[in-house]
Design a protein around this motif. Structure first.
Motif, short mmCIF file in Angstrom:
data_model
loop_
_atom_site.label_atom_id
_atom_site.label_comp_id
_atom_site.label_asym_id
_atom_site.label_seq_id
_atom_site.Cartn_x
_atom_site.Cartn_y
_atom_site.Cartn_z
N VAL A 51 0.85 -1.20 0.00
CA VAL A 51 0.00 0.00 0.00
C VAL A 51 0.88 1.25 0.00
O VAL A 51 0.66 2.19 -0.77
CB VAL A 51 -0.95 0.00 1.23
N SER A 52 1.90 1.26 0.86
CA SER A 52 2.78 2.43 0.97
C SER A 52 3.50 2.71 -0.35
O SER A 52 3.51 3.85 -0.83
CB SER A 52 3.84 2.21 2.06
N LEU A 53 4.09 1.68 -0.93
CA LEU A 53 4.84 1.88 -2.18
C LEU A 53 3.90 2.23 -3.32
O LEU A 53 4.22 3.08 -4.16
CB LEU A 53 5.65 0.62 -2.52
N GLY A 54 2.72 1.64 -3.33
CA GLY A 54 1.73 1.96 -4.36
C GLY A 54 1.31 3.42 -4.26
O GLY A 54 1.24 4.14 -5.27
N ALA A 55 1.05 3.89 -3.04
CA ALA A 55 0.64 5.28 -2.85
C ALA A 55 1.77 6.22 -3.26
O ALA A 55 1.56 7.21 -3.96
CB ALA A 55 0.25 5.52 -1.39
N LEU A 56 2.99 5.90 -2.84
CA LEU A 56 4.12 6.79 -3.12
C LEU A 56 4.45 6.86 -4.61
O LEU A 56 4.87 7.90 -5.11
CB LEU A 56 5.37 6.34 -2.34
N LEU A 57 4.23 5.77 -5.32
CA LEU A 57 4.66 5.73 -6.73
C LEU A 57 3.51 5.86 -7.74
O LEU A 57 3.75 5.85 -8.94
CB LEU A 57 5.42 4.41 -7.00
N HIS A 58 2.28 6.06 -7.27
CA HIS A 58 1.12 5.95 -8.17
C HIS A 58 1.09 7.01 -9.26
O HIS A 58 0.49 6.80 -10.31
CB HIS A 58 -0.19 5.94 -7.39
N ASP A 59 1.71 8.16 -9.02
CA ASP A 59 1.69 9.25 -10.02
C ASP A 59 3.10 9.61 -10.47
O ASP A 59 3.35 10.75 -10.85
CB ASP A 59 1.04 10.51 -9.42
N ILE A 60 3.99 8.64 -10.43
CA ILE A 60 5.40 8.96 -10.67
C ILE A 60 5.62 9.53 -12.08
O ILE A 60 6.53 10.32 -12.30
CB ILE A 60 6.30 7.72 -10.39
N ASN A 100 -3.45 0.36 -12.71
CA ASN A 100 -4.91 0.22 -12.62
C ASN A 100 -5.61 1.27 -11.79
O ASN A 100 -6.84 1.25 -11.70
CB ASN A 100 -5.25 -1.17 -12.07
N ILE A 101 -4.89 2.19 -11.21
CA ILE A 101 -5.50 3.11 -10.26
C ILE A 101 -6.34 4.21 -10.91
O ILE A 101 -7.28 4.72 -10.31
CB ILE A 101 -4.40 3.75 -9.37
N ASN A 116 -7.37 -6.55 -9.62
CA ASN A 116 -7.95 -5.95 -8.41
C ASN A 116 -7.32 -6.59 -7.18
O ASN A 116 -6.96 -7.76 -7.20
CB ASN A 116 -9.46 -6.17 -8.39
N SER A 117 -7.14 -5.80 -6.15
CA SER A 117 -6.67 -6.34 -4.87
C SER A 117 -7.07 -5.35 -3.80
O SER A 117 -7.36 -4.19 -4.09
CB SER A 117 -5.15 -6.52 -4.88
N LYS A 118 -7.09 -5.82 -2.56
CA LYS A 118 -7.42 -4.92 -1.44
C LYS A 118 -6.45 -3.74 -1.40
O LYS A 118 -6.82 -2.61 -1.12
CB LYS A 118 -7.33 -5.68 -0.12
N GLU A 119 -5.17 -4.04 -1.69
CA GLU A 119 -4.15 -2.99 -1.65
C GLU A 119 -4.45 -1.92 -2.70
O GLU A 119 -4.36 -0.72 -2.43
CB GLU A 119 -2.76 -3.59 -1.88
N LEU A 120 -4.82 -2.36 -3.92
CA LEU A 120 -5.19 -1.40 -4.97
C LEU A 120 -6.40 -0.58 -4.51
O LEU A 120 -6.43 0.64 -4.68
CB LEU A 120 -5.52 -2.14 -6.28
N GLN A 121 -7.38 -1.25 -3.92
CA GLN A 121 -8.58 -0.54 -3.49
C GLN A 121 -8.27 0.55 -2.46
O GLN A 121 -8.84 1.63 -2.49
CB GLN A 121 -9.58 -1.52 -2.89
N VAL A 122 -7.35 0.25 -1.55
CA VAL A 122 -6.98 1.23 -0.52
C VAL A 122 -6.29 2.45 -1.17
O VAL A 122 -6.65 3.60 -0.89
CB VAL A 122 -6.07 0.59 0.55
N VAL A 123 -5.34 2.21 -2.05
CA VAL A 123 -4.61 3.32 -2.68
C VAL A 123 -5.57 4.12 -3.57
O VAL A 123 -5.52 5.35 -3.62
CB VAL A 123 -3.40 2.80 -3.51
N GLN A 124 -6.45 3.43 -4.26
CA GLN A 124 -7.42 4.10 -5.14
C GLN A 124 -8.35 5.00 -4.31
O GLN A 124 -8.59 6.16 -4.69
CB GLN A 124 -8.23 3.03 -5.86
N ASP A 125 -8.83 4.50 -3.19
CA ASP A 125 -9.67 5.34 -2.32
C ASP A 125 -8.90 6.56 -1.84
O ASP A 125 -9.42 7.68 -1.80
CB ASP A 125 -10.16 4.54 -1.10
N ALA A 126 -7.65 6.33 -1.43
CA ALA A 126 -6.82 7.42 -0.92
C ALA A 126 -6.62 8.50 -1.98
O ALA A 126 -6.68 9.70 -1.70
CB ALA A 126 -5.47 6.87 -0.46
N ASP A 127 -6.41 8.07 -3.23
CA ASP A 127 -6.20 9.01 -4.35
C ASP A 127 -7.51 9.74 -4.66
O ASP A 127 -7.52 10.95 -4.90
CB ASP A 127 -5.71 8.22 -5.57
#
Ligand code: ADP
Ligand code: NI
Length: 223
Positions: A51-60, A100-101, A116-127
């Motif tokens: 989740v952390s790495l996905g959030a940090l890198l999602h808009d790189i 996929n975000i 799809n995964s729970k981790e993707l869902q969390v980062v997607q909600d956060a974004d």
């Protein structure tokens, strides 16, 4: 390398890479998404490192700023994580999240979401949360300004059913973006915490729009 060191290294990398980014997609956007994601993750069964790495890198490397090329971000993230010797399975999952975000991808109705995964869902909600509420409003007008768009034009009606291509090429006033994206987000939230936080931000945007029209048409009676 320890998990915490990987996160520290990633933070430095993202800060440096986004040094010149436009205000709505800069390091502070990433920081807010990272914080939102960690908050949501507390009530979900997820791999917090992913989740952390996905959030940090999602808009790189947002495709909007790379001539629509959607492979730049995932490729950059992958080679960076490989350089830190992050486990292969973690890298693969983070890359899937980045691919996929996007809201645009969710507009492609005839294509089943490939991942799809729970981790993707969390980062997607956060974004998504960062595109709503007071900050969402600020980002929308900032982006509209960056694109030299009008604030509002009563003659140009919003289209809440844009296709992916129409959405990308839209040159509509920024107020239209509320009806084309921002007000649709609350019903797209994945997690319970995300849904709860979205509700408050959604209401704030509705109040904002009401006030906006009132100021635009001061002579009209209040509804
Ligand atoms: P995603 O990261 O889900 O693809 P975008 O990159 O399209 O979403 O949007 C990122 C930010 O830029 C959001 O805050 C969004 O509201 C804003 N934005 C994107 N397109 C527009 C637009 N046409 N008008 C105003 N703001 C926009
Ligand atoms: Ni983002």
């Amino acid at each position: 390398m320890k998990d915490a060191e990987i996160i520290e290294g990633t933070i430095s990398f993202v800060k440096e890479t986004l040094r010149e980014a436009e205000g709505g997609h800069d390091w502070f956007h990433i920081q807010r998404v990272f914080n939102n994601a960690l908050h949501i993750a507390k009530t979900e069964k997820v791999d917090v490192q992913v989740v952390s790495l996905g959030a940090l890198l999602h808009d790189i490397a947002d495709a909007k700023f790379h001539n629509g090329d959607e492979s730049v971000g995932p490729t950059l993230a992958k080679s960076f994580l490989q350089s830190l010797k992050v486990p292969k399975s973690t890298i693969a999952h983070v890359v899937q999240i980045i691919q996929n975000i996007s809201f645009k991808n969710s507009l492609t109705k005839d294509k089943v979401q490939p991942f799809n995964s729970k981790e993707l869902q969390v980062v997607q909600d956060a974004d998504r949360l960062d595109a709503m509420g007071a900050i969402g409003i600020a980002r929308a007008f900032n982006y509209g300004g960056f694109k030299n768009r009008k604030l509002y034009d009563p003659k140009i009606a919003p289209n809440p059913h844009l296709t992916k291509t129409q959405y990308k090429n839209s040159n509509a006033p920024t107020i239209n973006h509320f009806y084309e994206k921002l007000l649709l987000l609350k019903d797209k939230m994945n997690t319970n915490t995300g849904k709860r936080l979205a509700q408050e931000r959604h209401q704030f945007m509705l109040n904002y729009l009401e006030q906006f029209y009132r100021e635009w048409n001061p002579m009209e009676p209040r509804s």
